[in-house]
Design a protein around this motif. Sequence first.
Motif, PDB file in Angstrom:
ATOM      1  N   VAL A  62      13.536  28.552  17.377  1.00 57.48           N
ATOM      2  CA  VAL A  62      14.818  29.282  17.117  1.00 57.48           C
ATOM      3  C   VAL A  62      14.646  30.519  17.762  1.00 57.48           C
ATOM      4  CG1 VAL A  62      16.184  30.057  15.266  1.00 57.48           C
ATOM      5  CG2 VAL A  62      14.808  27.943  15.187  1.00 57.48           C
ATOM      6  N   TYR A  76      13.365  28.947   9.504  1.00 62.13           N
ATOM      7  CA  TYR A  76      14.573  28.052   9.585  1.00 62.13           C
ATOM      8  C   TYR A  76      14.231  27.156   8.722  1.00 62.13           C
ATOM      9  CZ  TYR A  76      18.220  25.003  11.823  1.00 62.13           C
ATOM     10  OH  TYR A  76      19.040  24.171  11.699  1.00 62.13           O
ATOM     11  N   ASP A 133      15.663  23.284   7.968  1.00 57.80           N
ATOM     12  CA  ASP A 133      16.597  22.187   8.070  1.00 57.80           C
ATOM     13  C   ASP A 133      16.986  21.580   6.713  1.00 57.80           C
ATOM     14  OD1 ASP A 133      17.685  19.348   8.093  1.00 57.80           O
ATOM     15  OD2 ASP A 133      16.788  19.043  10.124  1.00 57.80           O
ATOM     16  N   ARG A 147      22.756  31.792   7.144  1.00 59.70           N
ATOM     17  CA  ARG A 147      21.279  31.638   7.351  1.00 59.70           C
ATOM     18  C   ARG A 147      20.957  33.059   7.700  1.00 59.70           C
ATOM     19  NH1 ARG A 147      19.070  26.634   8.549  1.00 59.70           N
ATOM     20  NH2 ARG A 147      20.720  25.117   8.698  1.00 59.70           N
ATOM     21  N   ASP A 152      21.719  30.517  13.238  1.00 61.25           N
ATOM     22  CA  ASP A 152      20.917  30.034  14.049  1.00 61.25           C
ATOM     23  C   ASP A 152      20.661  28.384  14.004  1.00 61.25           C
ATOM     24  OD1 ASP A 152      19.703  32.647  14.098  1.00 61.25           O
ATOM     25  OD2 ASP A 152      18.903  32.531  12.195  1.00 61.25           O
ATOM     26  N   GLY A 153      20.055  28.034  15.347  1.00 54.77           N
ATOM     27  CA  GLY A 153      19.801  26.659  15.439  1.00 54.77           C
ATOM     28  C   GLY A 153      18.575  26.421  16.177  1.00 54.77           C
TER      29      GLY A 153
END
Length: 448
Positions: free
Chosen positions: A368, A420, A422, A415, A360-361
């Motif tokens: 996301v 999410y 960072d 992930r 994911d990003g």
Amino acid sequence: MSKITFPEGFTWGIASSSYQVEGAWNEDGKGISIWDTFVHTPGKIVNDETGDVSIDHYHRYKEDAAMMAELNLRHYRFSTAWTRILPTGTGPVNPKGLAFYDRLIDTLLKHKIEPYLCLFHWDLPQTLQDKGGWPNRETAYAFADYARVVAKHFGDRLNVIFTHNEPWVAAFVGHFLGMHAPGTRDLGAALRAAHHILLSHGLASEAIRAGAKKPIKVGITLNLNPVYPATESKKDQEAAERVDAIMNRITLDPLLKGTTPIEEFKIVKPFIGSLIKPGDLEKIRSLDLLGVNYYSRAVIKHSAKVPVVNVEQVNPEGNEYSGMWEIFPKGLYALLTRIQKDYAPLCELMITENGIPVPDGLDFDGRVRDERRIRYLKNHIYQVHRAIQDGVPLKAYFHWSFMDNFEWALGYGQRFGLVYVDFKTQKRTVKDSGRWFAEVIRENGFEL
Ligand code: FCB
């Protein structure tokens, strides 16, 4: 569109583990675990990444718990690090270690999140490893003492304690395949580790029941993979049976039947000697709650690739895969109905892990969009629902994981989170799947 709805009172939760999320690897008197040692050995982890800091949950547990509550999450399975509580495995208790889990549990309770504490998610104290680790029977007794300390201190605020997460992985991936700590490659060591981990479950069950001031359900969490032969050939079918015995029955039979496949298993017999002492199997068979972790199936053919057992895992063409495994939702239904048919467990049954790694990003707008995870969850939770309809008395579904975190030998590349992270800034962002799951919880079901 049709909607599926779960039985009233069905429990939805999320899971994590100490080493994968906490960081603070050497803070506040914590002792060194075999995972600290392993990750600091060059070449063991992708990019030599470590859980030294990970997602810093040790310092951010308050904001993490608040985020759970915002997403309707009211059931959280996590593990305590043995080395925070008893830095050398046995002996003196570290008050600062207890204090951290006091803070965590009290914060969860403040948000009306029920804690499901697991005693062991693979981070064995290095001092116990130096005395032989799980292949040494003494480790099982040390574990029971640790369980007693935890039950006595936290038991007033817990309804459930899980003893172990995935004994098979700790035993075989750690001692036979060598891909996890402590990184040995020795079938005898793996079989001894497996038996002693199960024995420690039995000993700890007694200790928990004796140590806690109120009744606590004692559970264990198993990784189970339905096994399919690669072809109809007799050789492949027998290979699949061997894998089923050594991956699934090796934990299920002792826990639910009081028997073990390894004693009748000719090929492994020379490795076990008098491993199983009189009375051990009766002790192990002590369970209020069975947790099932499901990720994938195993398709197996006969081959000389893995010594002694003579099996090889194959990846059928044309199927869907993630960064780690084949995606096979139907296997979850097959597994749950098989447990019911072959064992008819008297204990409670729940899914304690299920999830998918997705690269994911963040999109340009900071969202996301992890549709692939939502699809995976829909397909798997649908199979859970089918199993319940067909008579499997399943009580709960816990997703792995709440947040992206350190995925063992694969480092930070995989992930699994609904949130999410960072890893540089520690900023947390709820993924689309997190919002979707929050709705599933609110509705106790979802549109297919
Ligand atoms: C399970 C582990 C868990 C996590 C998932 C992806 O085997 O229990 O810690 O790594 O796999």
